[in-house]
Enzyme design. Structure first.
Site, mmCIF file in Angstrom:
data_model
loop_
_atom_site.group_PDB
_atom_site.id
_atom_site.type_symbol
_atom_site.label_atom_id
_atom_site.label_comp_id
_atom_site.label_asym_id
_atom_site.label_seq_id
_atom_site.Cartn_x
_atom_site.Cartn_y
_atom_site.Cartn_z
ATOM 1 N N SER A 1 0.831 -1.205 0.000
ATOM 2 C CA SER A 1 0.000 0.000 0.000
ATOM 3 C C SER A 1 0.865 1.255 0.000
ATOM 4 C CB SER A 1 -0.898 0.008 1.245
ATOM 5 O OG SER A 1 -1.503 1.260 1.433
ATOM 6 N N TYR B 1 -2.291 -0.294 9.986
ATOM 7 C CA TYR B 1 -2.486 -0.846 8.646
ATOM 8 C C TYR B 1 -1.203 -0.704 7.831
ATOM 9 C CZ TYR B 1 -4.030 -1.201 3.795
ATOM 10 O OH TYR B 1 -4.138 -1.542 2.466
#
Length: 346
Positions: free
Chosen positions: A142, A167
């Protein structure tokens, strides 16, 4: 080839499964179908792949009625025994790991879900690839790994040691774990740092879905950092094309010098983004144009775990695969709004 696509009932996993099937590959999809967001949408994606929701049961393979070569099983990456049995039975050539507990903000509320799915689950994927001779592991990372970085555009050569959400930390962990397995066991691995993916079948917790829903219903849009945000918005079909091309290019082990014991592991990281940092307010204006409605804006401060801007350097993706994402914002937003209004009968 035979592919495993994890997260195949998810936003990108659904698109990747369709792409592989149209290219003539065999695909086994798995997904936990958890309730992080509307499971009806996840089953809708599976229906689009020819898998009826009423046929889906834990740990049982369902064959698609639409696509020759697609089958699906509901299971979690964390279920070690099921994963190892699946790899033993199916003998995959390539694994595309798109399953993850997603969402920056939810990681602040429920951190354990990210450790279970994104770290324990990813370890099971790595172990299964190791023991069953998978030729290439491709996995979703990501843009959030860039965290507090301020140099733009973000390059894969940048230091990424300052994540601002769990995350992001879990995705950076995936990259480190993959490198270890590439180095120790020679497994070719490719990590893909996605930049703000949007488009048809998108997640309900993402900005485009939330904004479109609010505009069509005449509700206020929550606009964080008072609208002073920039994102490298990347259309889902561009992401899928980048993932597909990368999946066909397993990195190779490279010796530093002839006869050397130290070598460069068969490991690669790419950014996949539109290589444009767009103003959030311009994104909102594109939705207003697509819906032919004016947004009601509720300006709010920055949220914890968020960053003010993202911007991808995709030089390596272009040079290695010959592909550069380029879908304009308005075209992508129009496609999403059209899908949304059809799917939800607005």
């Amino acid at each position: 080839m035979k592919f495993l696509v994890t997260g195949s009932a998810g936003f990108i996993g659904h698109g990747m499964s369709r792409k592989l099937l149209t290219e003539g590959h065999e695909v086994v999809g798995i997904d936990s179908i958890n309730d992080y967001y509307d499971v009806g949408l996840k089953f809708g994606r599976l229906e689009d792949l020819g898998v009826a929701s009423e046929d889906v049961k834990d740990h049982e393979i369902v064959i698609s009625s639409t696509f020759t070569g697609f089958s699906f099983m509901k299971t979690k990456l964390e279920d070690t025994d099921v994963m190892m049995h699946l790899f033993e039975k199916e003998k995959f050539d390539v694994v595309v790991n798109l399953a993850a507990q997603a969402g920056v903000r939810y990681s602040i509320e429920n951190p354990r879900a990210y450790v279970d799915a994104n770290i324990v689950g990813f370890l099971n994927v790595l172990e299964a690839c190791r023991h069953h001779k998978v030729k290439h592991l491709v996995y979703a990372s990501s843009s959030s790994v860039y965290g507090a970085n301020t140099k733009m555009p973000f390059s894969t050569s940048d230091n990424v040691d300052h994540p601002v959400s769990l995350y992001a930390a879990s995705k950076k962990s995936n990259e480190l774990m993959a490198h270890t397995y590439s180095h120790l066991y020679g497994i070719p691995t490719t990590g893909l740092r996605f930049f703000t993916v949007y488009g048809p079948w998108g997640r309900p917790d993402m900005a485009l879905f939330l904004f479109t829903d609010a505009i069509l219903k005449g509700k206020p849009l929550k606009v964080f950092n008072h609208g002073k945000m920039k994102r490298d918005f990347t259309y889902v079909e561009d992401i899928v094309e980048g993932v597909y091309r990368a999946s066909l290019l397993p990195p190779k082990k490279e010796e530093k010098e002839e006869g050397a014991t130290f070598y460069k592991a068969p490991y690669k990281i790419y950014n996949i983004g539109n290589s444009k940092s767009e103003n959030l307010m311009d994104f909102i204006h594109a939705i207003e144009k697509a819906t032919n409605k004016k947004a009601i804006l509720e300006m709010l401060p920055m949220q914890p775990g968020d960053v003010p801007a993202t911007y991808a350097d995709v030089t390596e993706l272009c040079s290695d695969t010959g592909y550069k994402p380029d879908t304009p914002i308005q075209k992508g937003v129009d496609a999403f709004v059209s899908w949304y209004m059809d799917y939800y009968k607005e």
